[in-house]
Enzyme design. Sequence first.
Site, PDB file in Angstrom:
ATOM      1  N   TRP A 249      -0.194  10.350   2.959  1.00 35.12           N
ATOM      2  CA  TRP A 249      -0.228  11.664   2.326  1.00 35.12           C
ATOM      3  C   TRP A 249       0.563  12.674   3.170  1.00 35.12           C
ATOM      4  O   TRP A 249       1.715  12.425   3.473  1.00 35.12           O
ATOM      5  CB  TRP A 249      -1.679  12.093   2.074  1.00 35.12           C
ATOM      6  CG  TRP A 249      -2.202  11.544   0.781  1.00 35.12           C
ATOM      7  CD1 TRP A 249      -2.163  12.131  -0.464  1.00 35.12           C
ATOM      8  CD2 TRP A 249      -2.807  10.261   0.582  1.00 35.12           C
ATOM      9  NE1 TRP A 249      -2.710  11.286  -1.412  1.00 35.12           N
ATOM     10  CE2 TRP A 249      -3.112  10.138  -0.813  1.00 35.12           C
ATOM     11  CE3 TRP A 249      -3.121   9.196   1.423  1.00 35.12           C
ATOM     12  CZ2 TRP A 249      -3.702   9.009  -1.360  1.00 35.12           C
ATOM     13  CZ3 TRP A 249      -3.720   8.068   0.891  1.00 35.12           C
ATOM     14  CH2 TRP A 249      -3.998   7.983  -0.488  1.00 35.12           C
TER      15      TRP A 249
ATOM     16  N   ASN B 220      -5.946  12.586   4.061  1.00 32.85           N
ATOM     17  CA  ASN B 220      -6.896  11.484   3.955  1.00 32.85           C
ATOM     18  C   ASN B 220      -7.823  11.458   5.167  1.00 32.85           C
ATOM     19  O   ASN B 220      -7.353  11.394   6.309  1.00 32.85           O
ATOM     20  CB  ASN B 220      -6.135  10.161   3.851  1.00 32.85           C
ATOM     21  CG  ASN B 220      -6.990   9.015   3.365  1.00 32.85           C
ATOM     22  OD1 ASN B 220      -8.144   9.200   2.982  1.00 32.85           O
ATOM     23  ND2 ASN B 220      -6.427   7.818   3.370  1.00 32.85           N
ATOM     24  N   ALA B 221      -9.127  11.490   4.912  1.00 29.43           N
ATOM     25  CA  ALA B 221     -10.113  11.548   6.001  1.00 29.43           C
ATOM     26  C   ALA B 221     -10.462  10.160   6.516  1.00 29.43           C
ATOM     27  O   ALA B 221     -11.562   9.645   6.326  1.00 29.43           O
ATOM     28  CB  ALA B 221     -11.370  12.268   5.516  1.00 29.43           C
ATOM     29  N   ILE B 222      -9.487   9.530   7.165  1.00 27.81           N
ATOM     30  CA  ILE B 222      -9.759   8.283   7.874  1.00 27.81           C
ATOM     31  C   ILE B 222      -9.091   8.353   9.246  1.00 27.81           C
ATOM     32  O   ILE B 222      -8.421   9.315   9.588  1.00 27.81           O
ATOM     33  CB  ILE B 222      -9.315   7.028   7.098  1.00 27.81           C
ATOM     34  CG1 ILE B 222      -7.790   6.933   6.981  1.00 27.81           C
ATOM     35  CG2 ILE B 222      -9.945   6.999   5.720  1.00 27.81           C
ATOM     36  CD1 ILE B 222      -7.344   5.593   6.405  1.00 27.81           C
ATOM     37  N   ASP B 223      -9.291   7.297  10.035  1.00 36.17           N
ATOM     38  CA  ASP B 223      -8.695   7.185  11.365  1.00 36.17           C
ATOM     39  C   ASP B 223      -9.109   8.318  12.313  1.00 36.17           C
ATOM     40  O   ASP B 223      -8.271   9.037  12.866  1.00 36.17           O
ATOM     41  CB  ASP B 223      -7.175   7.115  11.274  1.00 36.17           C
ATOM     42  CG  ASP B 223      -6.679   5.857  10.583  1.00 36.17           C
ATOM     43  OD1 ASP B 223      -7.530   5.058  10.160  1.00 36.17           O
ATOM     44  OD2 ASP B 223      -5.460   5.671  10.465  1.00 36.17           O
TER      45      ASP B 223
ATOM     46  N   GLU C 241      -0.131   7.277  10.708  1.00 34.56           N
ATOM     47  CA  GLU C 241      -1.587   7.256  10.752  1.00 34.56           C
ATOM     48  C   GLU C 241      -2.081   6.966  12.164  1.00 34.56           C
ATOM     49  O   GLU C 241      -1.317   6.912  13.114  1.00 34.56           O
ATOM     50  CB  GLU C 241      -2.121   6.206   9.778  1.00 34.56           C
ATOM     51  CG  GLU C 241      -1.593   4.809  10.021  1.00 34.56           C
ATOM     52  CD  GLU C 241      -1.942   3.856   8.895  1.00 34.56           C
ATOM     53  OE1 GLU C 241      -2.620   4.273   7.942  1.00 34.56           O
ATOM     54  OE2 GLU C 241      -1.543   2.683   8.970  1.00 34.56           O
TER      55      GLU C 241
ATOM     56  N   ASP D 276      -7.685  -2.499  14.787  1.00 36.80           N
ATOM     57  CA  ASP D 276      -8.022  -1.100  15.086  1.00 36.80           C
ATOM     58  C   ASP D 276      -9.027  -1.000  16.232  1.00 36.80           C
ATOM     59  O   ASP D 276     -10.087  -0.389  16.089  1.00 36.80           O
ATOM     60  CB  ASP D 276      -8.602  -0.408  13.849  1.00 36.80           C
ATOM     61  CG  ASP D 276      -7.692  -0.441  12.645  1.00 36.80           C
ATOM     62  OD1 ASP D 276      -6.469  -0.494  12.838  1.00 36.80           O
ATOM     63  OD2 ASP D 276      -8.205  -0.414  11.515  1.00 36.80           O
TER      64      ASP D 276
END
Length: 348
Positions: A199, A177-180, A235, A64
């Site tokens: 999601w 989802n609160a990532i990336d 994502e 990442d």
Amino acid sequence: MSSVFSVRSGARTGWWRGRTRLAGLLAAALVTAAAVPVGLHMRSASAAEYPGPGAVSGNITVHDPSMVKGPDGTYLLAATAPGIALRTSTDRTKFTYSGLAFPNGASWTDEYTGTSNGNLWAPDLSYQGGKYLLYYAASSFGKNKSAIFLATSTTGKPGSFTNQGKVYSTTTSSDHNAIDPNLIIDRSGKWWLSLGSFWTGIKMIQLDPSTGKQLSSNKTVYSIASRASGSTAIEGPAIIYHAGYYFLFTSWDACCQGTSSTYKIKVGRSKTITGPYKDRAGTLLTAGGGTQILGTHGTIVGPGGQSLIQDGDGDVLVYHYYDGADNGTAKLGINRLTWDSSVWPVVS
């Protein structure tokens, strides 16, 4: 608009197993010098084969990656790891491991990682207003109880980043989802953060430029991309502006499984920052659209987790891939991003 834009890691159970396994691998790989550089190949927009990564060397075992060019011309690269791993380069080719953004851990994230000094995911680096901005995510494995945080530094050196607190979070009852995280500043100067993994897909919120956090006067969560049916594996949003369009890059399918990874990079574009984004065929990204621009080829397996940097010599795609010639080790990939006559990106 300056700096960098970032991404990350995905079938749901396989993804989370991969993330769990990745935690141990990254901790062991932080100071590992990697592999023989792979030569840069060129292709036209209609060519059937993808290019190999450009030549990079030094410490390139990463996951990442997000990169920004500082005011002194030095490149700073951040990657997923406990404490966020940092690397530097003076030429965008040879990279040196420099340390951790948070060498003493990040205890404020423990609630979300479910452990002490857990992996912090998918950092997003940019340089704004005389300081480095580092957005990053913390999450518990298999859950969308997640949060995105912000840290800042005037130097970008290990240990110099100051926690500015939580930017956005989700709970197990949320539909996303609160990532990336990925910061993008639009043509009018407004700040936005794209985010999301699995999601219901990729979302966007507006930020307050004075704080770098969600704008109190606009709490709208915009939906900008999702899978139409079946797998929810989308994502790692990364957005860049070019020639009148905002381009949204995402990673699809399975990450973090070495040579079994099926990650690939897809893109769509929009005239406005919040969408609607469409792929080359005109399909909405919220309806499962996405034009693939990079995927597995030869020993380059599962490229994704991308970010973008607008550099002095043009646009650059930064990502990780799994090296089939080196036991599936996750490595840094860097390619130029060019544009065809229809204003669509081409990995070169």
